[in-house]
Design an enzyme around this catalytic site. Structure first.
Site, PDB file in Angstrom:
ATOM      1  N   HIS A 200       3.582  18.531 -25.961  1.00  0.00           N
ATOM      2  CA  HIS A 200       2.404  18.726 -26.817  1.00  0.00           C
ATOM      3  C   HIS A 200       1.107  18.705 -25.998  1.00  0.00           C
ATOM      4  O   HIS A 200       1.057  18.095 -24.924  1.00  0.00           O
ATOM      5  CB  HIS A 200       2.363  17.631 -27.897  1.00  0.00           C
ATOM      6  CG  HIS A 200       3.544  17.658 -28.821  1.00  0.00           C
ATOM      7  ND1 HIS A 200       4.624  16.806 -28.664  1.00  0.00           N
ATOM      8  CD2 HIS A 200       3.824  18.450 -29.879  1.00  0.00           C
ATOM      9  CE1 HIS A 200       5.522  17.071 -29.607  1.00  0.00           C
ATOM     10  NE2 HIS A 200       5.064  18.070 -30.356  1.00  0.00           N
ATOM     11  N   HIS A 201       0.090  19.347 -26.548  1.00  0.00           N
ATOM     12  CA  HIS A 201      -1.222  19.376 -25.889  1.00  0.00           C
ATOM     13  C   HIS A 201      -1.853  17.973 -25.888  1.00  0.00           C
ATOM     14  O   HIS A 201      -1.902  17.325 -26.935  1.00  0.00           O
ATOM     15  CB  HIS A 201      -2.133  20.377 -26.637  1.00  0.00           C
ATOM     16  CG  HIS A 201      -3.537  20.404 -26.133  1.00  0.00           C
ATOM     17  ND1 HIS A 201      -4.632  20.506 -26.962  1.00  0.00           N
ATOM     18  CD2 HIS A 201      -4.031  20.340 -24.873  1.00  0.00           C
ATOM     19  CE1 HIS A 201      -5.734  20.511 -26.233  1.00  0.00           C
ATOM     20  NE2 HIS A 201      -5.403  20.411 -24.973  1.00  0.00           N
ATOM     21  N   GLY A 202      -2.365  17.549 -24.742  1.00  0.00           N
ATOM     22  CA  GLY A 202      -3.013  16.235 -24.636  1.00  0.00           C
ATOM     23  C   GLY A 202      -4.432  16.282 -25.182  1.00  0.00           C
ATOM     24  O   GLY A 202      -5.406  16.026 -24.482  1.00  0.00           O
ATOM     25  N   ASP A 203      -4.547  16.585 -26.469  1.00  0.00           N
ATOM     26  CA  ASP A 203      -5.863  16.866 -27.074  1.00  0.00           C
ATOM     27  C   ASP A 203      -6.816  15.671 -27.100  1.00  0.00           C
ATOM     28  O   ASP A 203      -8.016  15.834 -26.870  1.00  0.00           O
ATOM     29  CB  ASP A 203      -5.693  17.458 -28.493  1.00  0.00           C
ATOM     30  CG  ASP A 203      -4.936  16.545 -29.448  1.00  0.00           C
ATOM     31  OD1 ASP A 203      -4.320  15.551 -28.981  1.00  0.00           O
ATOM     32  OD2 ASP A 203      -4.952  16.816 -30.669  1.00  0.00           O
ATOM     33  N   THR A 237      -3.774  23.141 -30.658  1.00  0.00           N
ATOM     34  CA  THR A 237      -4.881  23.411 -29.721  1.00  0.00           C
ATOM     35  C   THR A 237      -4.332  23.561 -28.299  1.00  0.00           C
ATOM     36  O   THR A 237      -3.141  23.393 -28.069  1.00  0.00           O
ATOM     37  CB  THR A 237      -5.901  22.255 -29.748  1.00  0.00           C
ATOM     38  OG1 THR A 237      -5.173  21.022 -29.589  1.00  0.00           O
ATOM     39  CG2 THR A 237      -6.679  22.229 -31.048  1.00  0.00           C
TER      40      THR A 237
END
Ligand code: V1S
Ligand code: CA
Ligand code: ZN
Length: 406
Positions: A200-203, A237
């Site tokens: 997953h994106h490290g938003d 994102t």
């Protein structure tokens, strides 16, 4: 024990508190803190604790957490339990943080995106505050060891919760231990590089430092158009055009590597090594935080990549070769036996040890050594469909999983 030795010329520390293992996010929830039990038993079973300094983590203090998080949010997290949730929701300063309700929401959300409805991403569960403050405490102590030079590599597999925002829980993450760690590192280090190999994106980490040129965030993640069900892969994102907040000094200090599903070892290794090395060269950090989310492995319950434990570990070895102070954190990982294999393998890599193929069966805990509660949803996950674990013997860990009555 398997000729495990301490690494020469550098020190590794391991930060953990087994109280995190007793936690349950809920029957159907994919996050199983029990994967940390399995990891611990492999690490101890192989004797890797002889190669490191091991520390029992203590809970972080509220003030430490306020270095990033909103004060009301920290108060809420420290006071909340399933029994107190409803009452706390009514207190005006907490109620003010309740997100607006979307018409097709199946889950009822309370303040800070927290919920007691079944199926919520960030449920309020028994012992939650203890769990949150402990994983954060472990990361902060690991950070301290790096800052004082007492460790060259510090490990906390219970940390790495990259989606948490300043005043909002998100994607199984409540306290952003990574942001808190980087804030501490910035007191001493001119530039900190954050690398994120969770699927997953490290938003949350990116957002926290989007205006900060002293922190470069680099995330590799699944990203792409809507899937068959009309949903985007969480959190939706991390496009390649996302490079830090435009018009601020932080512009160009975020990098995102969006990846389609099914990426294999060769493709991942090409992307990871070329991009990571050029980033390190250009940014010239004096320390590195590596989030090692194991949901990027093939066969993960939530992930969609097809990489093996060997490749996942090669990312750790690649970063380690730069010989900078290194913080290794966990993150996602939803097929417990693979998470444990990967993080144990990576503990071995960090300490410069090679593990034999055979699982050390003498450490298999007896079922009664556990709390007696049924862990997880009680079913065994299908064996690796897309995975070739040629570096680990198949079947052995499954046998162990069965024995502990999961
Ligand atoms: N993918 C996925 C997924 N699965 C769930 C889930 C399933 C069962 C439950 F009982 C509770 C939750 N939630 C999600 C994702 C969040 C993924 C978080 C990954 C975290 C990390 O690995 O990066 C770091 C530890 N959430 C969603 O997809 C959001 C929804 C869009 C669907 C689920 N509902 C509950 C909320 C909205
Ligand atoms: Ca990532
Ligand atoms: Zn993840």
């Amino acid at each position: 024990e398997n000729n495990i030795t301490r690494p020469r010329g550098y020190k590794v520390s391991f930060h953990y508190n087994s109280r995190v293992e007793d936690m349950h996010f809920g029957k159907t929830h994919p996050m199983k803190p029990w994967r940390l039990t399995l990891t611990k038993h492999l690490v101890l079973g192989f004797g890797l604790h002889h190669a490191m300094d091991t520390y029992q983590a203590v809970a972080a203090g509220k003030d430490q957490i306020r270095a990033f998080h909103d004060s009301d949010y920290v108060d809420f997290l420290s006071e909340v339990a399933p029994e107190t949730f409803e009452e706390l929701c009514k207190i005006p300063r907490f109620y003010a943080h309740t997100p607006p309700r979307h018409e097709n929401d199946t889950v009822e959300l309370g303040p800070f995106n927290l919920s007691t409805s079944p199926g919520a991403d960030c449920p309020v569960f028994d012992g939650m505050s203890t769990y949150l403050f402990l994983y954060t405490g472990a990361t902060l102590h690991a950070t301290q060891k790096l800052l004082t030079g007492q460790s060259d590599i510090a490990i906390n597999w219970s940390g790495g919760l990259h989606h948490a925002h300043k005043s909002e829980a998100s994607g199984f993450c409540y306290i952003n231990d990574i942001v808190l760690s980087i804030l501490d590192l910035l007191r001493v280090h001119a530039r900190v590089l954050y690398i994120d190999i969770d699927v997953h994106h490290g938003d949350g980490v990116e957002e926290a430092f989007q205006r900060q040129p002293r922190v470069m965030t680099l995330s590799y993640h699944r990203y792409g158009p809507y899937d068959e069900t009309g949903h985007k892969f969480f959190p939706g994102t991390g496009d390649i055009s996302d490079i830090g907040l435009r018009g601020t000094v932080g512009e160009h200090f975020a990098l995102n590597v969006p990846i389609p599903s099914g990426i294999d070892d060769r493709q991942y290794s090409y992307l990871f090594e070329s991009i990571t090395s050029r980033t390190i060269e250009a940014f010239n950090p004096s320390c590195i935080v590596l989030q090692c989310g194991a949901d990027s492995l093939g066969g993960d319950r939530l992930g969609q990549f097809n990489i093996n434990i060997k490749q996942h570990g090669d990312c750790v070895s690649f970063v380690k070769k730069f010989r900078l102070p290194l913080l290794l954190l966990g993150g996602g990982g939803y097929t417990a036996r693979n998470v444990a294999r990967a993080w144990c393998h990576e503990t071995a890599l960090a300490t410069n040890n090679t593990l034999p193929d055979a699982i050390p069966m003498h450490i298999v805990p007896r079922p009664e050594a556990f709390s007696g509660r049924v862990h997880g949803d009680g079913k065994l996950y299908p064996s690796f469909q897309r995975l070739h674990l040629n570096d680990c013997k198949d079947g052995e860990l499954e046998a162990m999983v069965k024995q502990v009555d999961w």
